[in-house]
Design an enzyme around this catalytic site. Structure first.
Site, mmCIF file in Angstrom:
data_model
loop_
_atom_site.group_PDB
_atom_site.id
_atom_site.type_symbol
_atom_site.label_atom_id
_atom_site.label_comp_id
_atom_site.label_asym_id
_atom_site.label_seq_id
_atom_site.Cartn_x
_atom_site.Cartn_y
_atom_site.Cartn_z
ATOM 1 N N GLU A 1 0.838 -1.179 0.192
ATOM 2 C CA GLU A 1 0.096 0.116 -0.118
ATOM 3 C C GLU A 1 0.928 1.169 -0.001
ATOM 4 O O GLU A 1 1.185 1.642 1.048
ATOM 5 C CB GLU A 1 -0.933 0.004 1.235
ATOM 6 C CG GLU A 1 -2.063 1.144 1.225
ATOM 7 C CD GLU A 1 -3.020 1.172 2.454
ATOM 8 O OE1 GLU A 1 -2.754 0.412 3.203
ATOM 9 O OE2 GLU A 1 -3.738 2.137 2.350
ATOM 10 N N LYS B 1 -2.425 -2.282 -2.993
ATOM 11 C CA LYS B 1 -3.656 -1.344 -2.557
ATOM 12 C C LYS B 1 -3.322 0.120 -2.704
ATOM 13 O O LYS B 1 -2.610 0.636 -1.956
ATOM 14 C CB LYS B 1 -3.685 -1.560 -0.924
ATOM 15 C CG LYS B 1 -5.010 -0.649 -0.430
ATOM 16 C CD LYS B 1 -5.157 -1.126 0.871
ATOM 17 C CE LYS B 1 -6.164 -0.108 1.830
ATOM 18 N NZ LYS B 1 -6.969 -0.690 2.915
#
Ligand code: 13P
Length: 343
Positions: A186, A228
């Site tokens: 992420e 992500k």
């Protein structure tokens, strides 16, 4: 050793693919104790373990959650916590068909030597041993969130901050895989600022490309990872508001230029977008022509939970209404992940 990845290779690939199977996304509820505390305080509840438990239990026991959600990202407290009746949360989730996951980074710290306000993400110390314990408890994936701020006038993000973000993500991802956890990678691009969408796209492309360069350098099995990212949007203070179609085009372009096709899925964060914008943008992303082969779905925290939290207001008699609110968002996002959401 580098070779020990073989022990978990097949399982990592199977888990990653199960997490992004059609019509499913992730429920992110891995807010740190401080962050979930401010959410609870916003509805007049004290930030104590029992209230954090009740809130997460409400979410996890929502009927048929598994129809829309394949995995839940948990904070460490929650992974090892029990529901009010003593059932481990891990078992509550499994009985819903939801795979438990765990946030393993330990938060953002000021990046000394960067531009003021830049951060790096901590959490590598002791990470392998913690991952082994999380796997034993039932977690099958992990998350590490690093964040980069755009401020063109100040030269942010600096190359230094981007390199550090990519480095941390690659070390984390490789360690998780060693212990059997699918790493969710992420690199958030924060929406703060007045930059336009083209600026976000240009910077995000560099960030995501550099992240994969490092993941490959350390020998990550990309087929057993998920990305992500932020959607490619303009800064919140930008006067030029892109349409959902602009967001979809730029997001797909950015990812097609930077994400290898070996990655099975992309699970977006919501990053401060409203619940409705998050669903509409995800739907637009899944409605346009693209070459990228990945599943594109949701891993929202705020955009899954906000209306449920308000509906609950900390009261027993509102639990059902709150669960309905959560399921309404989860269903909308599930439909959006297949380009079938009608706003
Ligand atoms: P938001 O969707 O609220 O940005 O949270 C994303 C996240 O990283 C939580 O796991």
């Amino acid at each position: 050793s580098l070779n020990s990845l073989e022990k978990y290779a097949d399982e990592l690939v199977a888990t990653a693919n199960a997490m992004v199977r059609p019509g499913r996304g992730l429920l992110a509820c891995d807010e740190s104790t401080g962050t979930v505390g401010s959410r609870l305080e916003s509805i007049g509840l004290e930030n104590v373990e029992e209230n954090r438990r009740d809130w997460r239990e409400l979410l996890f026991r929502s009927p048929s959650l598994g129809d829309y959600v394949s995995g839940a990202i948990l904070f460490e407290e929650t992974l090892y916590q029990n529901a009010a009746d003593g059932t481990p949360f891990v078992d509550v989730l499994k009985s819903q068909g939801v795979i438990p996951g765990i946030k393993v980074d330990t938060g953002l710290k000021p990046l000394v030597g960067g531009v003021e306000g830049e951060t790096w993400c901590s959490g590598l110390d002791g990470l392998y041993d913690k991952c082994v314990l999380h796997y034993a408890k039932g977690a099958r994936f992990a998350k590490w969130r690093t964040a980069l701020r755009i401020d063109v006038a100040k030269g942010c993000p600096t190359d230094y901050a981007i390199d550090e973000a990519a480095h941390g993500l690659s070390r984390y991802a490789r360690i998780c895989q060693e212990a059997g956890l699918v790493p969710i990678v992420e690199p958030e691009i924060l929406i703060d600022g007045d930059h336009d969408i083209a600026t976000t796209a240009r910077i995000q492309e560099v960030v995501v490309s550099r992240t994969y360069q490092k993941l490959k350098e350390v020998g990550c099995l990309l087929e057993g990872t998920l990305l992500k990212p932020s959607m490619t949007v303009a800064g919140v203070e930008c006067s030029d508001k892109p349409t959902p179609e602009d967001v979809a085009k730029m997001t797909v372009q950015t990812l097609e230029r930077s994400v290898p096709c070996s990655v099975p899925g992309i699970t977006f964060l919501s990053g401060g977008l409203t619940e409705e914008d998050s669903s509409i943008f995800l739907n637009a992303i899944n409605s346009i022509e693209r070459k990228g082969p990945w599943a594109m779905t949701f891993s929202f925290s705020r955009a899954n939970q906000s209306s449920a939290l308000k509906a609950w207001a900390g009261k027993k008699e509102n639990v059902e209404a709150a669960q309905k609110a959560l399921l309404a968002r989860a269903q909308a996002n599930s439909e959006a992940s297949e380009g079938k959401y009608v706003a």
